[in-house]
Design a protein around this motif. Structure first.
Motif, PDB file in Angstrom:
ATOM      1  N   SER A 118      18.838  37.613  45.022  1.00 32.22           N
ATOM      2  CA  SER A 118      18.484  36.382  45.718  1.00 32.22           C
ATOM      3  C   SER A 118      18.366  36.619  47.220  1.00 32.22           C
ATOM      4  O   SER A 118      19.056  37.475  47.787  1.00 32.22           O
ATOM      5  CB  SER A 118      19.541  35.309  45.446  1.00 32.22           C
ATOM      6  OG  SER A 118      19.315  34.154  46.239  1.00 32.22           O
ATOM      7  N   THR A 119      17.520  35.846  47.869  1.00 29.24           N
ATOM      8  CA  THR A 119      17.404  35.897  49.326  1.00 29.24           C
ATOM      9  C   THR A 119      18.558  35.182  50.010  1.00 29.24           C
ATOM     10  O   THR A 119      18.790  35.385  51.202  1.00 29.24           O
ATOM     11  CB  THR A 119      16.088  35.252  49.781  1.00 29.24           C
ATOM     12  OG1 THR A 119      16.100  33.850  49.436  1.00 29.24           O
ATOM     13  CG2 THR A 119      14.898  35.929  49.126  1.00 29.24           C
TER      14      THR A 119
ATOM     15  N   THR B  72      20.631  28.978  43.151  1.00 32.30           N
ATOM     16  CA  THR B  72      19.859  30.176  42.842  1.00 32.30           C
ATOM     17  C   THR B  72      19.529  30.197  41.353  1.00 32.30           C
ATOM     18  O   THR B  72      20.245  29.619  40.532  1.00 32.30           O
ATOM     19  CB  THR B  72      20.627  31.460  43.189  1.00 32.30           C
ATOM     20  OG1 THR B  72      21.844  31.507  42.426  1.00 32.30           O
ATOM     21  CG2 THR B  72      20.968  31.504  44.667  1.00 32.30           C
TER      22      THR B  72
ATOM     23  N   GLN C 216      19.433  32.151  37.828  1.00 31.73           N
ATOM     24  CA  GLN C 216      20.323  33.144  37.238  1.00 31.73           C
ATOM     25  C   GLN C 216      19.559  34.457  37.044  1.00 31.73           C
ATOM     26  O   GLN C 216      18.477  34.475  36.454  1.00 31.73           O
ATOM     27  CB  GLN C 216      20.857  32.648  35.894  1.00 31.73           C
ATOM     28  CG  GLN C 216      21.906  33.528  35.277  1.00 31.73           C
ATOM     29  CD  GLN C 216      23.200  33.535  36.076  1.00 31.73           C
ATOM     30  OE1 GLN C 216      23.646  32.494  36.537  1.00 31.73           O
ATOM     31  NE2 GLN C 216      23.791  34.700  36.229  1.00 31.73           N
ATOM     32  N   ARG C 217      20.127  35.559  37.547  1.00 34.27           N
ATOM     33  CA  ARG C 217      19.467  36.856  37.452  1.00 34.27           C
ATOM     34  C   ARG C 217      20.008  37.660  36.278  1.00 34.27           C
ATOM     35  O   ARG C 217      21.221  37.632  35.999  1.00 34.27           O
ATOM     36  CB  ARG C 217      19.687  37.675  38.735  1.00 34.27           C
ATOM     37  CG  ARG C 217      18.585  37.564  39.777  1.00 34.27           C
ATOM     38  CD  ARG C 217      18.564  36.270  40.491  1.00 34.27           C
ATOM     39  NE  ARG C 217      17.611  36.334  41.620  1.00 34.27           N
ATOM     40  CZ  ARG C 217      17.307  35.299  42.375  1.00 34.27           C
ATOM     41  NH1 ARG C 217      17.867  34.132  42.156  1.00 34.27           N
ATOM     42  NH2 ARG C 217      16.433  35.414  43.366  1.00 34.27           N
TER      43      ARG C 217
ATOM     44  N   SER D  49      11.628  36.444  44.369  1.00 42.72           N
ATOM     45  CA  SER D  49      13.017  36.039  44.564  1.00 42.72           C
ATOM     46  C   SER D  49      13.101  34.650  45.193  1.00 42.72           C
ATOM     47  O   SER D  49      13.866  33.787  44.740  1.00 42.72           O
ATOM     48  CB  SER D  49      13.740  37.066  45.435  1.00 42.72           C
ATOM     49  OG  SER D  49      15.067  36.682  45.683  1.00 42.72           O
TER      50      SER D  49
ATOM     51  N   ASP E 294      14.394  30.881  43.279  1.00 40.57           N
ATOM     52  CA  ASP E 294      15.440  30.001  43.807  1.00 40.57           C
ATOM     53  C   ASP E 294      14.886  28.616  44.134  1.00 40.57           C
ATOM     54  O   ASP E 294      15.591  27.606  43.975  1.00 40.57           O
ATOM     55  CB  ASP E 294      16.077  30.630  45.046  1.00 40.57           C
ATOM     56  CG  ASP E 294      16.895  31.862  44.708  1.00 40.57           C
ATOM     57  OD1 ASP E 294      17.263  32.029  43.528  1.00 40.57           O
ATOM     58  OD2 ASP E 294      17.155  32.679  45.621  1.00 40.57           O
TER      59      ASP E 294
ATOM     60  N   GLN F 165      14.477  45.135  48.598  1.00 44.22           N
ATOM     61  CA  GLN F 165      14.493  44.763  47.187  1.00 44.22           C
ATOM     62  C   GLN F 165      14.475  46.021  46.326  1.00 44.22           C
ATOM     63  O   GLN F 165      13.697  46.945  46.589  1.00 44.22           O
ATOM     64  CB  GLN F 165      13.277  43.898  46.857  1.00 44.22           C
ATOM     65  CG  GLN F 165      13.369  42.468  47.345  1.00 44.22           C
ATOM     66  CD  GLN F 165      14.321  41.630  46.526  1.00 44.22           C
ATOM     67  OE1 GLN F 165      14.622  41.929  45.376  1.00 44.22           O
ATOM     68  NE2 GLN F 165      14.826  40.560  47.126  1.00 44.22           N
TER      69      GLN F 165
END
Length: 373
Positions: free
Chosen positions: A20-21, A28, A30-31, A101, A105, A226
């Protein structure tokens, strides 16, 4: 007021190693990095995430990079089959990691206030309001953005600089006479904020001196590289950036540009030919989307991330739009929803006439996959 039940909201997941930034704080997507030796191990976290939200009556919008799609597609198919549901929608996006990213979000921020199908549709609409790309010295290994043979040869010339854009259009141009302005395809609505990510050994000075004056952002915030940046840009020396509007109404105006229609199979509000949830073929609405002119934007009120002073800021200012020298330039994120603040305005028409936002949690379990709705 209508007595129709609210359409289900969604949870947003990003299936890639794209951190996330931090621009929106705790809001955010979910990654899931999908690491592991086999499909079950790779998909385990996403499967539990999808099961939890579907049991709560939500849909899941799963985003993934189109240029890094093999594992995400397998994980989504595995979860849909294991849960026997069509409530997991998939959206592939052909944009850079930093832009993806930020977009993920922003969708997570909007998802409680718009139907799940509209959230999925916004994934394709938001990049049209970005200016995302990279400042590069070589494009000879760039495969995600089309280049010409002349540009390929120009990569071997010392001192050459390229601007490669992935949003709102895919374009590569050579920066001539230290003036990148002719290469820029458009500007987001002011005030403009820029996020930058680059390898640790990559200097940002040339980018800051030449590119930022062309956009005149109110702030420029540096982030770590990144993990998939080198994969996308095909180089080790680059400065990846995304410029976007910091106006508080920017996201709400973007939502109003989406014109969804009801899916013929699952009855979800979607935009585009194919429903991201059930895959049904639909007829998009005819006509131009509604537009609304934004008011003159006020200056942003707070800073986020590491501030890098734009090169065009000087000690003596006659331009009221420029931040004062020697003071951190303000930056703004879209307002976060809380108990004392109204959520973003919801579009009228296809979203219904009830002004209340849809409920976050549905007490009824979702129906089994394979049936409409």
């Amino acid at each position: 007021m209508t007595n129709a039940p609210p359409r289900p909201v969604s949870a947003v997941a990003l299936l890639a190693d794209i951190p996330s930034t931090g621009l929106l704080g705790g809001t955010t997507a979910q990654r899931f990095t999908l690491t592991g030796d086999d499909l079950a191990t790779q998909s385990e976290g996403f499967l539990d995430f999808a099961r939890h939200h579907i049991d709560q009556g939500r849909r899941v919008v799963a985003l993934y990079p189109k240029w890094h799609a093999q594992r995400p597609q397998r994980a989504i198919a595995f979860a849909r089959g294991a849960l026997q549901t069509d409530r997991i929608g998939q959206v592939a996006l052909d944009i850079s990691p930093l832009a993806l990213s930020l977009l993920a979000d922003q969708l997570a921020y909007l998802s409680p206030y718009v139907p799940a199908g509209v959230t999925a549709s916004l994934a394709n609409e938001l990049p049209q309001h970005f200016l995302a790309g990279a400042w590069m010295k070589s494009v000879r290994n760039l495969s995600t953005v089309p280049i010409t043979f002349k540009q390929h040869l120009g990569s071997y010339v010392p001192g050459t600089t390229f601007l490669a854009f992935c949003a709102p259009v895919k374009r590569v141009g050579r920066v001539r006479k230290s003036d990148p302005a002719p290469n820029i395809p458009g500007r987001p609505m002011e005030p403009i904020q820029i996020l930058v990510a680059r390898p640790n050994d990559q200097s940002i000075d040339e980018f800051n001196e030449q590119f930022t004056p062309a956009l005149r952002p109110v702030s420029l915030n540096a982030l770590p590289e990144q993990p998939l940046g080198t994969t996308y840009w095909g180089a080790r020396k680059y400065v990846e950036f995304v410029a976007f509007s910091a106006h508080p109404q920017a996201l709400g105006n973007t939502v109003r540009t989406v014109r969804p229609s009801t899916c013929s199979w699952c009855r979800e509000l979607v935009s585009g030919l194919h429903c991201p949830f059930c895959g049904a073929l639909n007829q998009p609405p005819i006509g131009r989307p509604p537009t609304r002119k934004a008011d003159v934007p006020p200056p942003p009120s707070r800073t986020t991330g590491e501030h890098i002073r734009p090169a065009w800021v000087s000690g003596s200012g006659g331009d009221p739009r420029r931040p004062p020298a020697g003071r951190p330039a303000p930056a703004a994120a879209p307002p976060r929803p809380d108990s004392a603040q109204q959520p973003p305005a919801r579009p009228a028409g296809p979203y219904g006439t009830d002004p209340r936002p849809p409920s976050r949690v549905s007490p009824q379990p979702p129906p089994h996959g394979g049936s409409p709705g």
